[in-house]
Enzyme design. Sequence first.
Site, mmCIF file in Angstrom:
data_model
loop_
_atom_site.group_PDB
_atom_site.id
_atom_site.type_symbol
_atom_site.label_atom_id
_atom_site.label_comp_id
_atom_site.label_asym_id
_atom_site.label_seq_id
_atom_site.Cartn_x
_atom_site.Cartn_y
_atom_site.Cartn_z
ATOM 1 N N ASP A 125 4.521 3.173 -6.956
ATOM 2 C CA ASP A 125 4.285 1.968 -5.589
ATOM 3 C C ASP A 125 2.675 1.883 -5.155
ATOM 4 O O ASP A 125 2.374 2.173 -4.031
ATOM 5 C CB ASP A 125 4.411 3.330 -3.933
ATOM 6 C CG ASP A 125 3.706 4.201 -4.007
ATOM 7 O OD1 ASP A 125 3.228 5.169 -5.046
ATOM 8 O OD2 ASP A 125 3.993 5.296 -3.438
ATOM 9 N N GLU A 126 2.069 2.444 -6.146
ATOM 10 C CA GLU A 126 0.361 1.785 -6.501
ATOM 11 C C GLU A 126 0.329 1.457 -7.576
ATOM 12 O O GLU A 126 0.441 0.894 -8.369
ATOM 13 C CB GLU A 126 -0.260 3.266 -6.576
ATOM 14 C CG GLU A 126 0.016 4.269 -4.893
ATOM 15 C CD GLU A 126 -0.952 5.586 -5.515
ATOM 16 O OE1 GLU A 126 -1.124 5.987 -3.465
ATOM 17 O OE2 GLU A 126 -1.136 5.254 -5.796
#
Length: 398
Positions: A125-126
């Site tokens: 998610d990054e």
Amino acid sequence: MDAFFASIELLRYPQLKGLPVVIGGGRRRIDEALREAQGERALRFIPVDDFPRLKDYVGRGVITTATYAARQFGVGSAMGMMKAAKLCPDAIVLPVDFDEVRKYSRAFKEAIREVAPLVEDRGVDEVYIDFTDVPGGQRDGGRALARLLQRSILEKTGLTCSIGVAPNKLIAKMASEFNKPNGISIVQEADLQTMIWPLKCRKINGIGPKSDAKLAALNIHTIGEMAAQEIGWLIDHFGQATGAWMHDAAWGRDSRPVVTQSEPVSMSRETTFERDLHAVRDKAELGAVFTRLCEKVAEDLERKGYVGKTIGIKLRYDNFQSVTRDQTLAHYTADAKTIRQIAGLALKRVPLTQRLRLLGVRVGTLLKAEDAAALQTRSVPAGLTAEEPGSPSMDQLF
DNA sequence: TCTGGGGTCCTACATCGT
DNA sequence: TCTGACGATGTAGGACCC
């Protein structure tokens, strides 16, 4: 360099918006609980009242992530489910659906790459983004481009995203935390003293609970207090590399580039048992799990096209103490039987009188299979392909 | 009532060859 | 031949991240 740090917010059930929700725990247990209650109905159609609650959760596991409403109760990532249940018993528990997460993760990164191609993967998610050379990237201090990215991500995934904009990765990551969820924060070099120095040391990516506690014991609690120390003093207390890095970090200095390509170093599989197992009394069960872990690592290597030559095991005793043992082969392999055999030898070097909580198998020193094939000689060291007379068979390793 | 799983990187130390 | 320095490599443990 100008860097973005972007992270997506992954909870997708509209009926749960604003409610305390935790995601995590043992997947099987929660899946079973949901199925019992709902049959095969899709999660997004389940009424709020029918979701399982934290107070009803039984068993091991930790929280992967929690909504902001749940965090109000002090619940957060990596917290044990039992502890979280005390803090917020009525929080809704959701299973982690890794296939779904991976799907949205890919779409998120694709949406970004279409706009800004220099992207560094930092997990599901990054990402870090180097937008120095993106046309229009500098407009409004980067805010215009950040807004464009948010819009594009929302269109393609339905997910919101928080973005930090800064002169380097270190500060961009911190900036992204300022305005969650769905925010944009811009931190410039001149903002260091006002925006960064008041923050707790723990906010620096790389200072975890141990370093934080050590700093606190030295009466250093904020990044500003860290920056006020002489570099030599930090080196005396934390060692050459860490001390110098801490000093740089506190002064907002970070010259790491955005790395768009990297090769894996190791692949592993591990599992925590439902109950602690004993090497002798639960020999059959342990042996089966061990073999399965080796097969899974071998499948992972095969599927991703890698071979490795350092084979290791990890185990965790019932008192949570962990040990590892490694063994390096003369040749590369992705073969399940070879991995099982060498891992079995490693396991024999470890005391097995205490109950076991976790068992893991790892293959390191990886190489692309095709590169290894070019390297590989046909000779295989003695003792690795055939068992010596009198040596224990693989079934006898426990 | 404790504390997942899959990784990376760093440090310390032992060993070995030069 | 002995000794010490030094680099490479393997191993074990631990901190940290998502």
